[in-house]
Design a protein around this motif. Structure first.
Motif, mmCIF file in Angstrom:
data_model
loop_
_atom_site.group_PDB
_atom_site.id
_atom_site.type_symbol
_atom_site.label_atom_id
_atom_site.label_comp_id
_atom_site.label_asym_id
_atom_site.label_seq_id
_atom_site.Cartn_x
_atom_site.Cartn_y
_atom_site.Cartn_z
ATOM 1 N N THR A 140 9.052 11.646 2.900
ATOM 2 C CA THR A 140 10.461 11.369 3.156
ATOM 3 C C THR A 140 10.736 9.900 2.832
ATOM 4 O OG1 THR A 140 10.162 10.645 5.447
ATOM 5 C CG2 THR A 140 10.408 13.018 5.062
ATOM 6 N N SER A 141 12.001 9.552 2.650
ATOM 7 C CA SER A 141 12.368 8.150 2.402
ATOM 8 C C SER A 141 11.929 7.268 3.560
ATOM 9 C CB SER A 141 13.881 8.027 2.202
ATOM 10 O OG SER A 141 14.307 8.728 1.061
ATOM 11 N N ASP A 142 12.097 7.773 4.773
ATOM 12 C CA ASP A 142 11.729 7.000 5.955
ATOM 13 C C ASP A 142 10.226 6.740 6.001
ATOM 14 O OD1 ASP A 142 12.765 5.789 8.426
ATOM 15 O OD2 ASP A 142 11.499 7.254 9.452
ATOM 16 N N GLU A 143 9.430 7.740 5.594
ATOM 17 C CA GLU A 143 7.972 7.546 5.572
ATOM 18 C C GLU A 143 7.580 6.518 4.522
ATOM 19 O OE1 GLU A 143 6.199 11.843 7.082
ATOM 20 O OE2 GLU A 143 6.808 11.625 4.992
ATOM 21 N N ILE A 144 8.268 6.525 3.387
ATOM 22 C CA ILE A 144 7.947 5.593 2.301
ATOM 23 C C ILE A 144 8.203 4.151 2.715
ATOM 24 C CG2 ILE A 144 8.643 4.830 -0.004
ATOM 25 C CD1 ILE A 144 9.006 7.769 -0.747
ATOM 26 N N ILE A 145 9.343 3.895 3.359
ATOM 27 C CA ILE A 145 9.654 2.499 3.719
ATOM 28 C C ILE A 145 8.734 1.984 4.825
ATOM 29 C CG2 ILE A 145 12.074 2.802 3.038
ATOM 30 C CD1 ILE A 145 12.789 2.744 6.032
ATOM 31 N N LYS A 146 8.092 2.886 5.557
ATOM 32 C CA LYS A 146 7.191 2.471 6.633
ATOM 33 C C LYS A 146 5.741 2.306 6.175
ATOM 34 C CE LYS A 146 9.947 4.479 10.375
ATOM 35 N NZ LYS A 146 9.999 5.518 11.438
ATOM 36 N N LEU A 147 5.448 2.662 4.936
ATOM 37 C CA LEU A 147 4.078 2.533 4.433
ATOM 38 C C LEU A 147 3.671 1.072 4.327
ATOM 39 C CD1 LEU A 147 3.869 5.143 1.522
ATOM 40 C CD2 LEU A 147 2.631 5.221 3.687
ATOM 41 N N ASN A 148 2.460 0.779 4.772
ATOM 42 C CA ASN A 148 1.867 -0.541 4.581
ATOM 43 C C ASN A 148 0.812 -0.474 3.484
ATOM 44 O OD1 ASN A 148 3.368 -1.731 6.650
ATOM 45 N ND2 ASN A 148 1.853 -1.167 8.205
ATOM 46 N N VAL A 149 0.493 -1.608 2.908
ATOM 47 C CA VAL A 149 -0.542 -1.651 1.878
ATOM 48 C C VAL A 149 -1.850 -1.081 2.423
ATOM 49 C CG1 VAL A 149 -1.935 -3.168 0.416
ATOM 50 C CG2 VAL A 149 0.507 -3.633 0.724
ATOM 51 N N GLN A 150 -2.126 -1.377 3.701
ATOM 52 C CA GLN A 150 -3.384 -0.917 4.318
ATOM 53 C C GLN A 150 -3.459 0.599 4.459
ATOM 54 O OE1 GLN A 150 -1.300 -3.163 5.469
ATOM 55 N NE2 GLN A 150 -2.358 -5.093 5.929
ATOM 56 N N ASP A 151 -2.328 1.271 4.338
ATOM 57 C CA ASP A 151 -2.321 2.738 4.451
ATOM 58 C C ASP A 151 -2.860 3.412 3.192
ATOM 59 O OD1 ASP A 151 -1.180 2.672 7.017
ATOM 60 O OD2 ASP A 151 0.839 2.516 6.190
ATOM 61 N N ILE A 152 -2.985 2.641 2.109
ATOM 62 C CA ILE A 152 -3.517 3.178 0.853
ATOM 63 C C ILE A 152 -4.986 2.817 0.731
ATOM 64 C CG2 ILE A 152 -3.240 3.288 -1.651
ATOM 65 C CD1 ILE A 152 -0.770 4.195 -0.148
ATOM 66 N N ASP A 153 -5.847 3.812 0.678
ATOM 67 C CA ASP A 153 -7.285 3.598 0.502
ATOM 68 C C ASP A 153 -7.652 4.054 -0.909
ATOM 69 O OD1 ASP A 153 -10.079 3.607 0.502
ATOM 70 O OD2 ASP A 153 -10.200 4.224 2.605
ATOM 71 N N LEU A 154 -7.694 3.085 -1.825
ATOM 72 C CA LEU A 154 -7.963 3.428 -3.228
ATOM 73 C C LEU A 154 -9.396 3.920 -3.425
ATOM 74 C CD1 LEU A 154 -6.118 0.463 -4.979
ATOM 75 C CD2 LEU A 154 -5.371 2.847 -4.825
ATOM 76 N N ASP A 155 -10.344 3.399 -2.643
ATOM 77 C CA ASP A 155 -11.741 3.833 -2.775
ATOM 78 C C ASP A 155 -11.900 5.298 -2.370
ATOM 79 O OD1 ASP A 155 -12.610 1.346 -3.676
ATOM 80 O OD2 ASP A 155 -12.936 0.610 -1.632
ATOM 81 N N ALA A 156 -11.233 5.665 -1.273
ATOM 82 C CA ALA A 156 -11.316 7.052 -0.794
ATOM 83 C C ALA A 156 -10.298 7.953 -1.496
ATOM 84 C CB ALA A 156 -11.098 7.104 0.713
ATOM 85 N N GLY A 157 -9.302 7.332 -2.139
ATOM 86 C CA GLY A 157 -8.262 8.111 -2.802
ATOM 87 C C GLY A 157 -7.350 8.821 -1.823
ATOM 88 N N THR A 158 -6.978 8.115 -0.735
ATOM 89 C CA THR A 158 -6.145 8.731 0.293
ATOM 90 C C THR A 158 -4.988 7.812 0.678
ATOM 91 O OG1 THR A 158 -7.509 7.825 2.083
ATOM 92 C CG2 THR A 158 -8.067 10.037 1.280
ATOM 93 N N ILE A 159 -4.002 8.412 1.312
ATOM 94 C CA ILE A 159 -2.860 7.679 1.841
ATOM 95 C C ILE A 159 -2.589 8.178 3.252
ATOM 96 C CG2 ILE A 159 -1.342 9.295 0.631
ATOM 97 C CD1 ILE A 159 0.791 7.123 0.595
ATOM 98 N N TYR A 160 -2.451 7.244 4.192
ATOM 99 C CA TYR A 160 -2.225 7.604 5.595
ATOM 100 C C TYR A 160 -0.741 7.527 5.918
ATOM 101 C CZ TYR A 160 -2.245 7.412 10.691
ATOM 102 O OH TYR A 160 -1.992 7.656 12.020
ATOM 103 N N ILE A 161 -0.194 8.615 6.471
ATOM 104 C CA ILE A 161 1.214 8.695 6.815
ATOM 105 C C ILE A 161 1.346 8.675 8.334
ATOM 106 C CG2 ILE A 161 3.380 9.915 6.441
ATOM 107 C CD1 ILE A 161 1.858 9.137 3.868
ATOM 108 N N LYS A 162 2.089 7.728 8.848
ATOM 109 C CA LYS A 162 2.257 7.605 10.291
ATOM 110 C C LYS A 162 3.117 8.736 10.842
ATOM 111 C CE LYS A 162 2.242 2.564 9.754
ATOM 112 N NZ LYS A 162 2.301 2.632 8.268
ATOM 113 N N ALA A 163 2.886 9.072 12.099
ATOM 114 C CA ALA A 163 3.682 10.104 12.763
ATOM 115 C C ALA A 163 5.076 9.567 13.071
ATOM 116 C CB ALA A 163 3.004 10.550 14.050
#
Length: 288
Positions: A140-163
């Protein structure tokens, strides 16, 4: 080694609130069906038919069935069974807020959104990242604006989305082709765009964290691609969820987790009415 219980198994994938609901439904099911460990598809359908007679609310029955499916997932994972008796069983959900899936976008149409170029390379990369989050992860747009750089794990290839109040937290996989794009944006483009100290992932034209309005404004120039449809971040997300279910044929429970929906009934709305499994189930077991 501690034996894995069904409660601990559920806690690996579900929130505590969902686990509590599922355990209640599973324990009630087992109390009424002591031979459930050996049940076949027919037995589950008969049980759900009894539930239908007692409880006309379809969303309630979807939750019950989802819990029962998790019980058999656990038996298969634990080696008690080799087959899953009701994985393909679904329940039709009638709702006044039914999703009009015919008005949504196919995967091929969503790909067209990535073809527009910007005059400025930095914005082109930023917009590409943003569109990727919309059309591949279905955020969602709201989830995108709340993403931090730390939520992206390029080594693991994952993205963490907050509740949020409406959606569950989740960890999603990045596609292989997204890794280089996100790496370029985080390590090269984003530092050039920054004009203030922030951990937010997506940066706007003025060097500050992007807003929901800015995301909508970025989508606006793409609307001429689909003059007869309503293109916005919400309909893009809805299309992604619909395509997960109807194009990719992902299981309802898996799509529920990917979308962050708190209840299976929310995900169920995206199943197309002409789905073969859905039609056969409705006609045979839930006649009008």
């Amino acid at each position: 080694m501690t034996k894995l219980t069904i409660e601990n198994y559920l806690l690996q994938e579900q929130s505590k609130e969902t686990v509590k609901t599922y355990l209640f439904a599973i324990n009630h099911f087992l109390k009424l069906n002591p031979k459930a460990k050996r049940y076949k598809y027919r037995n589950i359908v008969e049980y759900m038919e009894e539930i239908r007679k007692q409880q006309p609310n379809a969303k309630y029955r979807v939750v019950i069935l989802s819990a029962i499916k998790k019980y058999y997932d656990f038996l298969v994972m634990s080696g008690y069974r080799e087959d899953h008796p009701c994985r393909k069983l679904n329940i039709k959900v009638n709702s006044n807020q039914a999703v009009q899936v015919q008005d949504l976008f196919s995967s091929e149409e969503l790909q067209l959104l990535l073809t527009r170029e910007n005059r400025y390379e930095n914005l082109d990369t930023r917009n590409n990242v943003l569109l990727n989050l919309l059309i591949y992860q279905g955020l969602t747009s709201d989830e995108i604006i709340k993403l931090n750089v730390q939520d992206i794990d390029l080594d693991a290839g994952t993205i963490y989305i907050k509740a949020s109040s409406n959606l569950n937290r989740r960890k999603l996989s990045l596609l292989a082709k997204q890794i280089l794009l996100f790496s370029k944006y985080i390590n090269e483009v984003r530092p050039k765009m920054l004009r203030t100290a922030t951990d937010k992932l997506i940066i706007g034209k003025l060097g500050k964290p992007i807003t929901v309005n800015s995301i909508h404004a970025m989508i606006e120039p793409l609307k001429p691609l689909f003059p007869d449809k309503n293109l916005n971040p919400r309909t893009i997300r809805m299309s992604v969820i619909c395509n997960w279910l109807n194009e990719k044929k992902l299981l309802l429970e898996h799509v529920q987790e990917l979308a962050g929906h708190k209840w299976p009934g929310t995900t169920e709305k995206y199943i197309k009415a002409d789905s073969l499994q859905q039609r056969e189930l409705i006609n045979k077991y839930f006649p009008i």
